[in-house]
Design an enzyme around this catalytic site. Structure first.
Site, PDB file in Angstrom:
ATOM      1  N   LEU A  33       0.825  -1.225   0.000  1.00 18.21           N
ATOM      2  CA  LEU A  33       0.000   0.000   0.000  1.00 18.21           C
ATOM      3  C   LEU A  33       0.857   1.272   0.000  1.00 18.21           C
ATOM      4  CD1 LEU A  33      -2.890  -1.036   2.451  1.00 18.21           C
ATOM      5  CD2 LEU A  33      -2.807  -1.258  -0.035  1.00 18.21           C
ATOM      6  N   SER A  36      -0.846   2.830  -3.140  1.00 15.13           N
ATOM      7  CA  SER A  36      -2.199   2.392  -3.532  1.00 15.13           C
ATOM      8  C   SER A  36      -3.065   2.307  -2.286  1.00 15.13           C
ATOM      9  CB  SER A  36      -2.130   1.028  -4.221  1.00 15.13           C
ATOM     10  OG  SER A  36      -1.457   0.111  -3.398  1.00 15.13           O
ATOM     11  N   LYS A  84       8.234   3.902  -8.972  1.00 14.75           N
ATOM     12  CA  LYS A  84       8.267   4.226 -10.401  1.00 14.75           C
ATOM     13  C   LYS A  84       8.468   5.698 -10.747  1.00 14.75           C
ATOM     14  CE  LYS A  84       3.331   4.984 -10.892  1.00 14.75           C
ATOM     15  NZ  LYS A  84       2.153   4.906 -11.731  1.00 14.75           N
ATOM     16  N   SER A 124      10.257  -1.798 -18.691  1.00 17.00           N
ATOM     17  CA  SER A 124       9.893  -0.483 -19.217  1.00 17.00           C
ATOM     18  C   SER A 124      10.693  -0.179 -20.468  1.00 17.00           C
ATOM     19  CB  SER A 124      10.205   0.562 -18.139  1.00 17.00           C
ATOM     20  OG  SER A 124      10.148   1.853 -18.671  1.00 17.00           O
ATOM     21  N   TYR A 149      15.818   4.748 -11.619  1.00 14.30           N
ATOM     22  CA  TYR A 149      14.621   3.933 -11.850  1.00 14.30           C
ATOM     23  C   TYR A 149      14.833   3.027 -13.061  1.00 14.30           C
ATOM     24  CZ  TYR A 149      10.163   2.573 -13.791  1.00 14.30           C
ATOM     25  OH  TYR A 149       9.159   1.818 -14.340  1.00 14.30           O
ATOM     26  N   LYS A 153      15.258  -1.302 -13.560  1.00 12.19           N
ATOM     27  CA  LYS A 153      14.566  -2.217 -14.482  1.00 12.19           C
ATOM     28  C   LYS A 153      15.588  -2.995 -15.316  1.00 12.19           C
ATOM     29  CE  LYS A 153      10.412  -1.205 -13.315  1.00 12.19           C
ATOM     30  NZ  LYS A 153       9.591  -2.184 -12.638  1.00 12.19           N
TER      31      LYS A 153
HETATM   32  P1  NAD Z   1       1.827   1.753  -9.059  1.00 14.37           P
HETATM   33  O1  NAD Z   1       2.700   2.528  -8.145  1.00 14.37           O
HETATM   34  O2  NAD Z   1       0.453   2.242  -9.285  1.00 14.37           O
HETATM   35  O3  NAD Z   1       1.748   0.224  -8.591  1.00 14.37           O
HETATM   36  C1  NAD Z   1       2.809  -0.415  -7.928  1.00 14.37           C
HETATM   37  C2  NAD Z   1       2.225  -1.097  -6.706  1.00 14.37           C
HETATM   38  O4  NAD Z   1       3.268  -1.795  -6.031  1.00 14.37           O
HETATM   39  C3  NAD Z   1       1.641  -0.101  -5.695  1.00 14.37           C
HETATM   40  O5  NAD Z   1       0.347  -0.529  -5.322  1.00 14.37           O
HETATM   41  C4  NAD Z   1       2.604  -0.150  -4.513  1.00 14.37           C
HETATM   42  O6  NAD Z   1       1.946   0.087  -3.284  1.00 14.37           O
HETATM   43  C5  NAD Z   1       3.161  -1.560  -4.627  1.00 14.37           C
HETATM   44  N1  NAD Z   1       4.514  -1.755  -4.089  1.00 14.37           N
HETATM   45  C6  NAD Z   1       5.609  -0.994  -4.304  1.00 14.37           C
HETATM   46  N2  NAD Z   1       6.670  -1.516  -3.666  1.00 14.37           N
HETATM   47  C7  NAD Z   1       6.246  -2.640  -3.040  1.00 14.37           C
HETATM   48  C8  NAD Z   1       6.860  -3.617  -2.227  1.00 14.37           C
HETATM   49  N3  NAD Z   1       8.154  -3.531  -1.917  1.00 14.37           N
HETATM   50  N4  NAD Z   1       6.118  -4.638  -1.753  1.00 14.37           N
HETATM   51  C9  NAD Z   1       4.797  -4.731  -2.051  1.00 14.37           C
HETATM   52  N5  NAD Z   1       4.150  -3.825  -2.816  1.00 14.37           N
HETATM   53  C10 NAD Z   1       4.866  -2.799  -3.301  1.00 14.37           C
HETATM   54  O7  NAD Z   1       2.615   1.631 -10.458  1.00 14.37           O
HETATM   55  P2  NAD Z   1       2.082   1.119 -11.859  1.00 14.37           P
HETATM   56  O8  NAD Z   1       2.011   2.294 -12.770  1.00 14.37           O
HETATM   57  O9  NAD Z   1       0.907   0.242 -11.695  1.00 14.37           O
HETATM   58  O10 NAD Z   1       3.337   0.274 -12.314  1.00 14.37           O
HETATM   59  C11 NAD Z   1       3.415  -1.124 -12.081  1.00 14.37           C
HETATM   60  C12 NAD Z   1       4.777  -1.621 -12.528  1.00 14.37           C
HETATM   61  O11 NAD Z   1       4.962  -1.301 -13.902  1.00 14.37           O
HETATM   62  C13 NAD Z   1       5.948  -0.969 -11.796  1.00 14.37           C
HETATM   63  O12 NAD Z   1       6.953  -1.938 -11.590  1.00 14.37           O
HETATM   64  C14 NAD Z   1       6.424   0.088 -12.761  1.00 14.37           C
HETATM   65  O13 NAD Z   1       7.781   0.381 -12.593  1.00 14.37           O
HETATM   66  C15 NAD Z   1       6.163  -0.587 -14.089  1.00 14.37           C
HETATM   67  N6  NAD Z   1       5.995   0.360 -15.200  1.00 14.37           N
HETATM   68  C16 NAD Z   1       5.082   1.378 -15.076  1.00 14.37           C
HETATM   69  C17 NAD Z   1       4.940   2.296 -16.113  1.00 14.37           C
HETATM   70  C18 NAD Z   1       3.985   3.449 -15.976  1.00 14.37           C
HETATM   71  O14 NAD Z   1       4.174   4.431 -16.689  1.00 14.37           O
HETATM   72  N7  NAD Z   1       2.974   3.388 -15.123  1.00 14.37           N
HETATM   73  C19 NAD Z   1       5.697   2.146 -17.281  1.00 14.37           C
HETATM   74  C20 NAD Z   1       6.606   1.100 -17.370  1.00 14.37           C
HETATM   75  C21 NAD Z   1       6.749   0.195 -16.327  1.00 14.37           C
HETATM   76  C1  WQD Z   2       5.487  12.178 -21.807  1.00 12.99           C
HETATM   77  C2  WQD Z   2       5.772  13.415 -22.657  1.00 12.99           C
HETATM   78  C3  WQD Z   2       7.291  14.960 -21.615  1.00 12.99           C
HETATM   79  C4  WQD Z   2       4.576  16.038 -18.326  1.00 12.99           C
HETATM   80  C5  WQD Z   2       7.927   8.089 -18.046  1.00 12.99           C
HETATM   81  C6  WQD Z   2       9.089   7.254 -17.597  1.00 12.99           C
HETATM   82  C7  WQD Z   2       9.043   5.904 -18.244  1.00 12.99           C
HETATM   83  C8  WQD Z   2       7.691   5.237 -18.031  1.00 12.99           C
HETATM   84  C9  WQD Z   2       6.566   6.135 -18.395  1.00 12.99           C
HETATM   85  C10 WQD Z   2       7.854   3.847 -16.096  1.00 12.99           C
HETATM   86  C11 WQD Z   2       7.247  13.833 -22.638  1.00 12.99           C
HETATM   87  C12 WQD Z   2       5.924  15.585 -21.788  1.00 12.99           C
HETATM   88  C13 WQD Z   2       5.148  15.480 -19.449  1.00 12.99           C
HETATM   89  C14 WQD Z   2       4.260  17.421 -18.333  1.00 12.99           C
HETATM   90  C15 WQD Z   2       5.051  17.554 -20.605  1.00 12.99           C
HETATM   91  N1  WQD Z   2       7.483   4.897 -16.651  1.00 12.99           N
HETATM   92  N2  WQD Z   2       5.377  16.214 -20.570  1.00 12.99           N
HETATM   93  N3  WQD Z   2       4.503  18.124 -19.484  1.00 12.99           N
HETATM   94  O1  WQD Z   2       8.818  10.645 -19.610  1.00 12.99           O
HETATM   95  O2  WQD Z   2       7.871   9.394 -21.614  1.00 12.99           O
HETATM   96  O3  WQD Z   2       8.031   8.258 -19.452  1.00 12.99           O
HETATM   97  O4  WQD Z   2       6.707   7.400 -17.759  1.00 12.99           O
HETATM   98  O5  WQD Z   2       8.547   2.961 -16.531  1.00 12.99           O
HETATM   99  O6  WQD Z   2      10.082   5.144 -17.689  1.00 12.99           O
HETATM  100  O7  WQD Z   2      10.303   7.917 -17.936  1.00 12.99           O
HETATM  101  O8  WQD Z   2       6.348  10.017 -19.704  1.00 12.99           O
HETATM  102  O9  WQD Z   2       4.239  11.142 -19.192  1.00 12.99           O
HETATM  103  O10 WQD Z   2       6.348  11.963 -18.070  1.00 12.99           O
HETATM  104  O11 WQD Z   2       6.043  12.383 -20.495  1.00 12.99           O
HETATM  105  O12 WQD Z   2       5.264  18.247 -21.613  1.00 12.99           O
HETATM  106  O13 WQD Z   2       3.789  17.982 -17.342  1.00 12.99           O
HETATM  107  O14 WQD Z   2       5.060  14.513 -22.111  1.00 12.99           O
HETATM  108  O15 WQD Z   2       8.296  15.887 -21.853  1.00 12.99           O
HETATM  109  O16 WQD Z   2       7.544  14.326 -23.924  1.00 12.99           O
HETATM  110  P1  WQD Z   2       7.859   9.655 -20.145  1.00 12.99           P
HETATM  111  P2  WQD Z   2       5.686  11.389 -19.263  1.00 12.99           P
END
Ligand code: NAD
Ligand code: WQD
Length: 338
Positions: A33, A36, A84, A124, A149, A153
């Site tokens: 949590l 979340s 993240k 990612s 971060y 990954k």
């Molecule tokens: P989120 O933060 O909404 O979900 C992650 C969940 O993991 C949360 O509910 C958090 O409470 C839980 N958590 C974190 N550390 C924990 C731990 N040590 N033990 C148990 N629970 C833990 O993030 P999300 O957007 O749903 O992302 C899910 C996964 O996908 C992450 O690994 C994130 O890095 C990866 N990811 C997300 C994105 C994105 O843009 N959202 C993009 C690429 C990869």
């Molecule tokens: C998208 C575009 C910004 C906010 C990140 C992580 C990546 C993945 C997804 C986890 C870019 C522009 C953004 C704002 C803006 N997460 N922007 N004004 O940076 O592509 O990816 O989230 O794995 O690892 O790096 O996503 O949504 O932050 O940005 O102009 O207030 O929007 O410059 O071009 P990003 P983002």
């Protein structure tokens, strides 16, 4: 079939749990949590009619994990749990490596000790770093990542590849997500950022609802169609379905790497325009300096997932904006505390 879902109450995990239940799987959720709320469970129940089993705890707690593996017959693990926030990872690298890398090692150790060898890991697009040409293809060399971060990954991918080398019976799917956005079409589940949103669409959503004054567009002098950054936005519903597709293929041992993206790029101004269409109003914005570490443009070559998993995205950018807005307007303060 029981699927252990770490981080299953988070944004992508919760949408995936719904799709798992709809596909006939039984998710068992672990979450600490940190990012979340427990009330997500009731939303999953409301959508599917089933309240998933939930264990409050941390993936770094091996005795806790072990009791769950001993208590339930788990066939596969989907591993979402992690921190993240890219910017935060620069100021708190040790916390990010501990949670994301050490946590992923603990999970794999307990899986190994309990003879559970199937894992799907949330990776990612960030692992492609800043040197590869777009679109990104799974065979490209990863690395040159710009923040802790992203390195976390990259490191977990390598650790899991090495684990497979040491014990080839493992089935390891590394799913490289592009930019997940949107919400469940019911408006019952969505992204619930705490504090100022880091990502584009959640920020626009808060401008649209009146919580933030205007969007700052990070640069309009990139070599892209309109000068603003271009990304591959993927509806969280499509992404969730991608996990079910990967799970249906999990019985083949090996390391399976897939890009999960739409395969097309959209600019910041295109995302803004789609949102304006969804919320039926003009949204204020200003052009500001580029954000440090941003890449001009990238999107996925998503053909491998289509070929091998029979998966491809179905939702448009307009769908993503519409569902995000529906979630935002019906839950202006996100999930309730209880
Ligand atoms: P989120 O933060 O909404 O979900 C992650 C969940 O993991 C949360 O509910 C958090 O409470 C839980 N958590 C974190 N550390 C924990 C731990 N040590 N033990 C148990 N629970 C833990 O993030 P999300 O957007 O749903 O992302 C899910 C996964 O996908 C992450 O690994 C994130 O890095 C990866 N990811 C997300 C994105 C994105 O843009 N959202 C993009 C690429 C990869
Ligand atoms: C998208 C575009 C910004 C906010 C990140 C992580 C990546 C993945 C997804 C986890 C870019 C522009 C953004 C704002 C803006 N997460 N922007 N004004 O940076 O592509 O990816 O989230 O794995 O690892 O790096 O996503 O949504 O932050 O940005 O102009 O207030 O929007 O410059 O071009 P990003 P983002």
């Amino acid at each position: 079939m029981n699927i252990l879902v770490t981080g299953g109450l988070g944004y992508i995990g919760s949408h995936t749990c719904v799709k798992l239940i709809e596909a006939g799987y039984t998710p068992i959720i672990i979450d600490n949590l940190y990012n979340s709320k427990k009330s997500v469970l009731k939303r999953i129940e409301k959508i599917t009619g089933q309240l998933p089993l939930f264990y409050y705890g941390d993936i770094q707690d091996k005795p806790f994990l072990d009791t769950i593996f001993k208590k339930h017959s788990i066939s596969s693990v989907i591993h979402f749990a992690g921190l993240k926030a890219v910017g935060e990872s620069v100021t708190k690298p040790l916390e990010y490596y501990e949670n994301n890398v050490y946590g992923s090692i603990c999970l794999a150790q307990v899986m190994r000790d309990n003879q559970v060898n199937n894992i799907i890991f949330s990776s990612s697009a960030t692992v492609y770093g800043e040197k590869n040409a777009t679109p990104y293809i799974e065979t490209m060399q990863t690395g040159n990542v710009t923040n802790p971060y992203g390195w976390s990954k990259y490191m977990v991918e390598q650790i899991y590849v090495d684990l497979h080398t040491s014990q080839p019976t493992w089935s390891i799917s590394l799913l490289r997500y592009f930019n997940p956005v949107g919400a469940h079409p019911s408006g019952l589940m969505g992204e619930d950022p705490q504090g100022i949103p880091n990502n584009l669409m959640p920020y626009i959503a808060q401008v649209a609802i009146g919580k933030r004054e205007k969007l700052s567009v990070y640069g309009n002098d990139y070599p892209t169609k309109d000068g603003t950054g271009v990304r591959d936005y993927i509806h969280v519903e499509d992404l969730a379905k991608g996990h079910v597709a990967a799970l249906n293929n999990i019985n083949q041992s090996g390391v399976h790497i897939y890009n999960l993206g739409a395969g097309i790029g959209n600019s910041v101004l295109e995302v803004l325009a789609a949102y304006e269409k969804a919320c039926h109003k003009k949204l204020p914005y200003q052009i500001v300096n580029r954000r440090a570490g941003d890449i001009a443009a990238f999107w996925a070559d998503a053909s491998k997932a289509q070929r091998e998993l029979n998966w491809q995205t179905e939702c448009s950018l307009d769908d993503m904006a519409k569902d995000s807005w529906n979630w935002q307007i019906t839950n202006p303060n996100g999930y309730p505390d209880e």
